[in-house]
Design an enzyme around this catalytic site. Structure first.
Site, short mmCIF file in Angstrom:
data_model
loop_
_atom_site.label_atom_id
_atom_site.label_comp_id
_atom_site.label_asym_id
_atom_site.label_seq_id
_atom_site.Cartn_x
_atom_site.Cartn_y
_atom_site.Cartn_z
CG ASP A 104 -2.27 0.91 1.38
OD1 ASP A 104 -3.08 1.03 0.36
OD2 ASP A 104 -1.85 1.95 2.05
CE1 TYR A 211 -4.95 7.29 0.45
CE2 TYR A 211 -4.64 7.30 2.85
CZ TYR A 211 -4.68 6.65 1.68
OH TYR A 211 -4.73 5.18 1.58
CG HIS A 264 -5.38 -3.36 -0.33
ND1 HIS A 264 -4.82 -2.74 -1.60
CD2 HIS A 264 -4.85 -2.68 0.86
CE1 HIS A 264 -4.11 -1.82 -1.13
NE2 HIS A 264 -3.91 -1.75 0.38
#
Length: 292
Positions: A104, A211, A264
């Site tokens: 990730d 982010y 994921h």
């Protein structure tokens, strides 16, 4: 041979990171980089296996997470700063080079370091995150991936994501892990460790600032010339499987293995097979590779 998990605090790039270390002191260095919303604990299935094979393994809480420093301001989470943290860990370990394994967001850091600091990284393993150029290409051309990335834009809002994450004892965070993984991947007793990490003062804003910095302070990631292994769970709720194949176009030496039933969180769902592939790919770094 079994090695204990050692908890250390390491100064790097002007910050202090909590780093779990394991394995023989003289072994080749492997740095495991977790993603969102995890911390070093996500590598609990890989740490002892890599250590037993002869590697010295460092698994940091990356900046902003769990017990590591949480600098204020979005700019502190620029990709270049995150990468400098890892380079500083290599210096602190006394290694000119290391192997990176990233999942990730940890994979995004690993991609950047492999491309921009290839003299310090001998090999890289990337789990379920594309080369940034491949992601940019698909976001421009595939509405389906844009829809899957809705949370990236939601996280740009000030305060609201933190509030949603925090309410009802982090129900949003617990639900996001369980709702996007195979049943049993995150049992209650293990989720309690995640809740404790999220509850650290300043952690939520710092985690989400990764982010925010990605959109406000974008960084370039170039072509990767070192050996790369890409491992990808096809049932990823956040990223389209084609991104893995597209990422290979930005590498000189890359292999790809898909896990048809994994999500994921493949290194926790398929830990035995992931560990086998890791040892096979990283084995040449060991002096006694033929016996591994």
């Amino acid at each position: 041979m079994t090695f204990p998990l050692e908890h250390h605090y390491v100064r790097t790039n002007g910050r202090t990171l909590h780093v779990v270390q394991c394995g023989p002191a003289g072994g080749p260095l492997v740095v495991l980089l977790h993603g969102f919303p995890e911390f070093w604990y996500s590598w609990r299935h890989q740490l002892p296996v890599l250590a037993a094979a002869g590697f010295r393994v460092w698994a940091p809480d990356q900046r902003g997470y769990n017990l590591s420093d949480k600098p204020t301001g979005v700019a502190a989470y620029r990709l270049s700063e995150l990468g400098k943290d890892v380079l500083g860990l290599l210096d602190a370990a006394g290694h000119a080079q290391a192997i990176l394994v990233g999942h990730d967001w940890g994979g995004i850091v690993a991609w950047w370091l492999a491309a921009e600091h290839s003299n310090r990284i001998s090999r890289a393993v990337i789990l379920n995150v594309p080369h940034p150029r491949a992601l940019g290409q698909v976001l421009r051309q595939a509405p389906r991936q844009l829809l899957k990335s809705w949370y990236v834009f939601f996280f740009q809002l000030p305060g609201l994501p933190e509030w949603l994450f925090r309410r009802r004892r982090f129900r949003f965070g617990r639900g996001s892990l369980r709702g996007t993984s195979r049943p049993g991947t995150f049992p209650t007793e293990e989720l309690s460790h995640y809740v404790a990490a999220w509850a650290q003062p300043g952690a939520l804003t710092s985690m989400i600032n990764w982010y925010r910095a990605a959109l406000r302070h974008p960084s370039r990631t170039g072509r990767v010339t070192i050996p790369v292994q890409v491992l990808w769970g096809r049932q990823d709720a956040f990223l389209e499987p084609e991104l893995a194949q597209l990422s290979l176009r930005h590498c000189d030496q890359a292999t790809l293995t898909y896990f048809d039933q994994a999500t994921h969180w493949l290194h926790q769902e398929e830990s035995a097979e992931v560990n086998r592939l890791l040892l096979k790919f990283l084995g040449p770094e060991l002096p006694d590779f033929p016996s591994v």
